[in-house]
Scaffold this active site. Structure first.
Site, PDB file in Angstrom:
ATOM      1  N   ARG A 116      19.312 -11.185  40.417  1.00 40.01           N
ATOM      2  CA  ARG A 116      20.191 -10.206  40.755  1.00 40.01           C
ATOM      3  C   ARG A 116      20.322  -9.731  42.158  1.00 40.01           C
ATOM      4  O   ARG A 116      19.081  -9.362  42.711  1.00 40.01           O
ATOM      5  CB  ARG A 116      19.894  -8.951  39.949  1.00 40.01           C
ATOM      6  CG  ARG A 116      20.955  -7.859  40.066  1.00 40.01           C
ATOM      7  CD  ARG A 116      22.406  -8.021  39.820  1.00 40.01           C
ATOM      8  NE  ARG A 116      23.278  -6.910  39.637  1.00 40.01           N
ATOM      9  CZ  ARG A 116      24.406  -6.658  39.463  1.00 40.01           C
ATOM     10  NH1 ARG A 116      25.182  -7.820  39.376  1.00 40.01           N
ATOM     11  NH2 ARG A 116      25.251  -5.724  39.503  1.00 40.01           N
TER      12      ARG A 116
ATOM     13  N   TRP B 239       8.588   0.473   2.130  1.00 40.36           N
ATOM     14  CA  TRP B 239       8.343  -0.043   3.680  1.00 40.36           C
ATOM     15  C   TRP B 239       7.590  -1.418   3.460  1.00 40.36           C
ATOM     16  O   TRP B 239       6.850  -1.709   4.184  1.00 40.36           O
ATOM     17  CB  TRP B 239       7.656   0.878   4.319  1.00 40.36           C
ATOM     18  CG  TRP B 239       8.150   2.214   4.580  1.00 40.36           C
ATOM     19  CD1 TRP B 239       7.671   3.448   3.851  1.00 40.36           C
ATOM     20  CD2 TRP B 239       9.547   2.508   4.838  1.00 40.36           C
ATOM     21  NE1 TRP B 239       8.383   4.458   3.976  1.00 40.36           N
ATOM     22  CE2 TRP B 239       9.707   4.146   4.266  1.00 40.36           C
ATOM     23  CE3 TRP B 239      10.455   1.912   5.532  1.00 40.36           C
ATOM     24  CZ2 TRP B 239      10.937   4.736   4.764  1.00 40.36           C
ATOM     25  CZ3 TRP B 239      11.735   2.454   5.745  1.00 40.36           C
ATOM     26  CH2 TRP B 239      11.976   4.124   5.569  1.00 40.36           C
ATOM     27  N   ILE B 240       7.951  -2.393   2.623  1.00 41.73           N
ATOM     28  CA  ILE B 240       7.362  -3.429   2.335  1.00 41.73           C
ATOM     29  C   ILE B 240       7.750  -4.740   3.153  1.00 41.73           C
ATOM     30  O   ILE B 240       9.037  -5.035   2.770  1.00 41.73           O
ATOM     31  CB  ILE B 240       7.080  -3.792   0.928  1.00 41.73           C
ATOM     32  CG1 ILE B 240       6.507  -2.820   0.172  1.00 41.73           C
ATOM     33  CG2 ILE B 240       6.110  -5.122   0.651  1.00 41.73           C
ATOM     34  CD1 ILE B 240       5.095  -2.145   0.424  1.00 41.73           C
ATOM     35  N   THR B 241       7.255  -5.208   4.151  1.00 42.42           N
ATOM     36  CA  THR B 241       7.704  -6.315   4.909  1.00 42.42           C
ATOM     37  C   THR B 241       7.700  -7.534   3.865  1.00 42.42           C
ATOM     38  O   THR B 241       6.628  -7.674   3.132  1.00 42.42           O
ATOM     39  CB  THR B 241       6.869  -6.476   6.253  1.00 42.42           C
ATOM     40  OG1 THR B 241       6.787  -5.472   7.133  1.00 42.42           O
ATOM     41  CG2 THR B 241       7.252  -7.849   6.878  1.00 42.42           C
TER      42      THR B 241
ATOM     43  N   GLU C  23       1.628   0.041  10.054  1.00 43.29           N
ATOM     44  CA  GLU C  23       0.138   0.020   9.826  1.00 43.29           C
ATOM     45  C   GLU C  23      -0.629   1.178  10.350  1.00 43.29           C
ATOM     46  O   GLU C  23      -1.792   0.899  11.118  1.00 43.29           O
ATOM     47  CB  GLU C  23      -0.247  -1.395  10.302  1.00 43.29           C
ATOM     48  CG  GLU C  23       0.155  -2.630   9.394  1.00 43.29           C
ATOM     49  CD  GLU C  23      -0.352  -3.818   9.671  1.00 43.29           C
ATOM     50  OE1 GLU C  23      -1.439  -4.104  10.228  1.00 43.29           O
ATOM     51  OE2 GLU C  23       0.503  -4.896   9.370  1.00 43.29           O
TER      52      GLU C  23
ATOM     53  N   SER D  87       1.148   7.953   5.454  1.00 49.46           N
ATOM     54  CA  SER D  87      -0.133   8.068   6.016  1.00 49.46           C
ATOM     55  C   SER D  87      -1.003   8.383   5.308  1.00 49.46           C
ATOM     56  O   SER D  87      -2.359   8.045   5.285  1.00 49.46           O
ATOM     57  CB  SER D  87       0.125   9.108   7.176  1.00 49.46           C
ATOM     58  OG  SER D  87       1.154   8.587   8.261  1.00 49.46           O
TER      59      SER D  87
ATOM     60  N   LEU E 181       0.878  -1.161   0.212  1.00 49.32           N
ATOM     61  CA  LEU E 181      -0.119   0.054   0.033  1.00 49.32           C
ATOM     62  C   LEU E 181       0.711   1.354   0.030  1.00 49.32           C
ATOM     63  O   LEU E 181       0.599   2.190  -0.737  1.00 49.32           O
ATOM     64  CB  LEU E 181      -1.060  -0.061   1.258  1.00 49.32           C
ATOM     65  CG  LEU E 181      -1.869   1.302   1.268  1.00 49.32           C
ATOM     66  CD1 LEU E 181      -2.768   1.279   0.380  1.00 49.32           C
ATOM     67  CD2 LEU E 181      -2.554   1.059   2.880  1.00 49.32           C
TER      68      LEU E 181
ATOM     69  N   GLU F 243       3.979   3.983  -0.246  1.00 51.97           N
ATOM     70  CA  GLU F 243       4.612   4.395  -1.349  1.00 51.97           C
ATOM     71  C   GLU F 243       5.810   5.505  -0.827  1.00 51.97           C
ATOM     72  O   GLU F 243       5.401   6.048   0.442  1.00 51.97           O
ATOM     73  CB  GLU F 243       4.114   4.813  -2.641  1.00 51.97           C
ATOM     74  CG  GLU F 243       3.021   3.987  -3.279  1.00 51.97           C
ATOM     75  CD  GLU F 243       2.322   4.345  -4.533  1.00 51.97           C
ATOM     76  OE1 GLU F 243       1.840   3.556  -4.995  1.00 51.97           O
ATOM     77  OE2 GLU F 243       2.560   5.607  -4.853  1.00 51.97           O
TER      78      GLU F 243
ATOM     79  N   ILE G  13      15.603  -1.733  34.364  1.00 52.45           N
ATOM     80  CA  ILE G  13      15.701  -2.654  35.582  1.00 52.45           C
ATOM     81  C   ILE G  13      17.010  -3.591  35.325  1.00 52.45           C
ATOM     82  O   ILE G  13      17.753  -3.509  36.423  1.00 52.45           O
ATOM     83  CB  ILE G  13      14.380  -3.666  35.605  1.00 52.45           C
ATOM     84  CG1 ILE G  13      13.157  -2.825  36.227  1.00 52.45           C
ATOM     85  CG2 ILE G  13      14.673  -4.794  36.511  1.00 52.45           C
ATOM     86  CD1 ILE G  13      12.081  -3.452  35.965  1.00 52.45           C
TER      87      ILE G  13
END
Length: 390
Positions: free
Chosen positions: A275, A164-166, A370, A140, A133, A135, A344
């Protein structure tokens, strides 16, 4: 202190079949995914063989119909399986979510003939999908996409670049949104493009902060010719299909985010119990105990939110607002929880010897993909008070 060791998430599942499914996912995660996760992420290695295993195990098509190789599972079960996979390795969990997103258009809008021909391979035949989708100039603002599909006899010619195509460059099929008509959302149509079609190519994968094992790349369509029977839905329906897919996809991202957050909490709990400083476990210091309590509460709230949205979807009720809320809350939670987990662990948390630094880097992308979390706020606000004045 074994009594403080993290326990598996106590899941509320609707059937015995669902419980067996989650048990299978946990076994695969423990035996096949977790042991190699850090090493393969450092090496930017995509675990294609794991996706073949997941496909053959029935885990790539869980929310789809069994007649096409799917699992016939409700979304509330699919998402909890996705959460378990993401906790083991986000590259795998997010990859399954993206594959499910890529299969959605054909499963929901395809003709019976298209579904019979393509879905079995997509859901249980070892194929891997990608969703096209965005480009370079329309992220957005997806309705401003420029990739074109032009009629050519009884087929189409697709030209343009997606960004950005996985799974860009390694996918077996691409669900592509392309412009076939006027400017704006009404001129967009959806197509199913084979990954090996002449004219399909990919740029080098992006060099990312996290999720280095998952290839993200621009995909180029240079005069790609496909037949009309690879058009999904009606001409001009593509943008509506894309938005419908994203409503479900956002729930997948929410579940992945909670998986990463849970993994970070588990790591922090283990470390805090082992720890010792000033003669006692650091888990006995009130300030740190309060941090752990807040982390656990945020995770439980996120899990409840995405499951509530999933149950609306399963009941056939509107869920777009709740999906946006779940994506927003769960990904923000993942960022907070992973950052606190690094704190932590102190200096150790900032080193690659412990997984929490990887979780923190990975959590960031979930606030972006997404639909950024700013876009989610816009979606939620539109549901509450209507569209913005122009």
């Amino acid at each position: 202190m074994p009594d403080r060791a993290p326990q598996p998430v106590d899941r509320q599942l609707p059937t015995e079949e669902a419980r067996e499914l989650i048990s299978l996912v946990r076994d695969i995660a423990r035996q096949e995914i977790t042991p190699k996760a850090s090493e393969e992420e450092d090496a930017s290695r995509f675990p294609r063989e794991l996706f073949t295993l997941l496909s053959h195990s029935g885990l790539l098509g869980l929310p789809y119909a069994s007649e096409y190789g799917g699992g016939d599972q409700p979304y509330e079960v699919y998402l909890q399986a996705l959460e378990e996979l993401a906790a083991a390795r986000l590259t795998v969990g997010l990859g399954v979510s993206v594959h499910s997103l890529s299969s959605y258009a054909l499963a929901a809008y395809g003709t019976k003939e298209q579904q019979v021909e393509h879905l079995p391979g997509m859901l249980a035949g070892g194929l891997l999908g990608a969703y096209c989708l965005s480009e370079p100039q329309s992220g957005s603002d997806a309705a401003a996409l420029r990739t074109k599909a032009v009629r050519d006899g009884d087929g189409w010619v697709i030209t343009g670049t997606k960004a950005w195509i996985t799974h860009g460059g390694i996918a077996d099929f691409y669900t592509v949104m392309a412009r076939t008509g006027e400017d704006g959302p009404r001129g967009i149509t959806a197509f199913l493009v084979p990954g090996d079609a002449p004219g399909v190519s990919a740029a080098a994968p992006e060099k990312k902060m996290g999720m280095k094992g998952s290839p993200t790349a621009q995909v180029h369509f240079d005069g790609v010719r496909i037949s009309d029977d690879r058009r999904i839905g009606e001409e001009g329906q593509g943008f509506a299909i894309a938005l419908s897919a994203l409503d479900s996809g956002r729930l997948g991202i929410a579940a992945c985010a909670i998986g990463v957050a849970q993994a970070a909490l588990d790591e922090a709990l283990t470390y805090a119990a082992e720890r010792r400083q000033f003669g006692k476990a650091i888990a006995d210091f009130q300030g740190l105990r309060f941090m752990l309590a807040d982390m656990a509460t945020q995770i439980e709230a996120g899990r409840a939110l995405y499951l509530a949205a999933a149950r609306l979807r399963d009941a056939g009720r509107p869920f777009a607002r709740q999906a946006a809320m779940a994506k927003l809350h769960c990904t923000d939670t993942a960022m907070r929880v992973t950052t606190d987990a690094v704190q932590i662990l102190g200096g150790y948390g900032y080193t690659a010897d412990f997984a929490v630094e990887r979780y923190m880097r990975e959590a960031k992308v979930l606030q972006i993909v997404e639909g950024t979390n700013q876009i989610q706020r816009m979606v939620i606000a539109r549901h509450l008070v209507g569209p913005e004045e122009r």
